[in-house]
Design a protein around this motif. Structure first.
Motif, mmCIF file in Angstrom:
data_model
loop_
_atom_site.group_PDB
_atom_site.id
_atom_site.type_symbol
_atom_site.label_atom_id
_atom_site.label_comp_id
_atom_site.label_asym_id
_atom_site.label_seq_id
_atom_site.Cartn_x
_atom_site.Cartn_y
_atom_site.Cartn_z
ATOM 1 N N THR A 1 0.575 3.692 -3.362
ATOM 2 C CA THR A 1 -0.107 4.970 -3.124
ATOM 3 C C THR A 1 0.866 6.125 -2.981
ATOM 4 N N VAL B 1 -6.177 -2.422 -3.952
ATOM 5 C CA VAL B 1 -6.111 -0.970 -3.774
ATOM 6 C C VAL B 1 -6.750 -0.321 -5.001
ATOM 7 N N TYR C 1 -1.748 10.396 -4.410
ATOM 8 C CA TYR C 1 -2.967 9.621 -4.628
ATOM 9 C C TYR C 1 -3.763 9.470 -3.346
ATOM 10 N N ASP C 2 -5.081 9.396 -3.505
ATOM 11 C CA ASP C 2 -5.966 8.916 -2.450
ATOM 12 C C ASP C 2 -6.286 7.476 -2.802
ATOM 13 N N ALA C 3 -6.760 6.696 -1.824
ATOM 14 C CA ALA C 3 -6.981 5.280 -2.105
ATOM 15 C C ALA C 3 -8.047 4.672 -1.200
ATOM 16 N N VAL D 1 0.835 -1.205 0.000
ATOM 17 C CA VAL D 1 0.000 0.000 0.000
ATOM 18 C C VAL D 1 0.872 1.258 0.000
ATOM 19 N N TYR E 1 -7.368 5.946 2.486
ATOM 20 C CA TYR E 1 -6.016 6.491 2.608
ATOM 21 C C TYR E 1 -6.006 7.827 1.875
ATOM 22 N N GLU E 2 -5.262 8.784 2.407
ATOM 23 C CA GLU E 2 -5.131 10.083 1.759
ATOM 24 C C GLU E 2 -3.655 10.401 1.580
ATOM 25 N N ALA F 1 0.644 7.347 0.803
ATOM 26 C CA ALA F 1 -0.604 7.889 1.354
ATOM 27 C C ALA F 1 -0.773 7.350 2.774
ATOM 28 N N LEU G 1 -6.892 3.346 -6.359
ATOM 29 C CA LEU G 1 -6.205 4.607 -6.062
ATOM 30 C C LEU G 1 -6.285 5.549 -7.235
ATOM 31 N N VAL H 1 -8.659 0.742 0.265
ATOM 32 C CA VAL H 1 -7.851 -0.475 0.416
ATOM 33 C C VAL H 1 -8.628 -1.534 1.172
#
Length: 172
Positions: free
Chosen positions: A114, A152, A139-141, A110, A134-135, A117, A154, A143
Motif C-alpha cells: 500500500t 489486500v 493508495y487506499d486499501a 500491507v 487503510y488510507e 497507507a 488497493l 485488508v
C-alpha cells in the motif's frame, strides 16, 4: 546596404517560422491522436490464476462478474516471494485497482504493497467478511487476513470501487 541585408535576413527568418508553423499545424490535423483510448491492453490472466491456485498454500482470489469496463492489466504469481499473488486492473473510470495476496507477515506485507497507507478505525463487512480500511497518499486499501494469507484490495480508485472489487472476489 548592410542594414538592408540585415532586414532582409530577419524577414526571411520570420517567413520561415510562419511556414514551419503552418506545416506543423497541418501535420497535427491529419495525424490521428485519439486521447480517449488508453494504450493499456487487456490481459488474460486465466493461466496465471490456475498456476497460482495450484501452487499457493491459501485460496487465491480473483474477481468474477465484473462489468466489461474493468480491464485486467497485470498479473503475476511468485511462489518464492511468500507465495505472492498480484492481479491489477483499471476500473471503468481508468483508476488503478489491484488484488494482492501473500503469506508474508501481514504488517510488513500491507505496508509494502500500500506504500505505507495507515490503518483506520473503519471496517466494512463485504461478502460476510470483515475488511479493514487503510488510507494512504499513494493508495487506499481494504485488508483482511485469514487462512494463513493476507488479502489486500488497493488502488487509486474510490473506496466504492475497491468495495466492488472485494465483493467480486472468488477463490474457486
Amino acid at each position: 546596404m548592410a542594414g538592408r541585408q540585415g532586414n532582409q535576413t530577419v524577414k526571411n527568418m520570420l517567413w520561415s517560422l510562419v511556414v514551419i508553423a503552418l506545416v506543423a499545424g497541418v501535420i497535427y490535423l491529419f495525424i490521428p491522436h485519439d486521447e480517449s483510448k488508453t494504450p493499456v491492453e487487456r490481459k488474460d490472466y486465466r493461466v496465471e490464476l490456475l498456476t497460482a491456485r495450484r501452487g499457493a498454500p491459501y485460496p487465491v482470489a480473483a474477481p468474477e462478474g465484473l462489468s466489461k469496463g474493468w480491464k485486467a492489466t497485470s498479473v503475476r504469481y511468485r511462489g518464492e516471494e511468500h507465495n505472492s499473488w498480484h492481479l491489477g486492473f483499471l476500473d471503468p473510470d481508468g483508476e488503478y485497482v489491484a488484488i494482492k495476496q501473500s503469506t508474508e507477515k501481514p504488517a510488513k506485507f500491507v505496508e509494502a504493497v500500500t506504500k505505507e497507507a495507515k490503518r483506520t478505525k473503519a471496517t466494512e463487512e463485504i461478502g460476510g467478511q470483515e475488511w479493514q480500511r487503510y488510507e494512504g497518499e499513494a493508495y487506499d486499501a481494504l485488508v483482511r487476513t485469514e487462512k494463513g494469507a493476507t488479502t489486500v484490495v488497493l488502488g487509486t480508485a474510490s473506496f466504492g470501487q475497491l468495495t466492488k472489487m472485494a465483493e467480486s472476489l472468488k477463490t474457486s
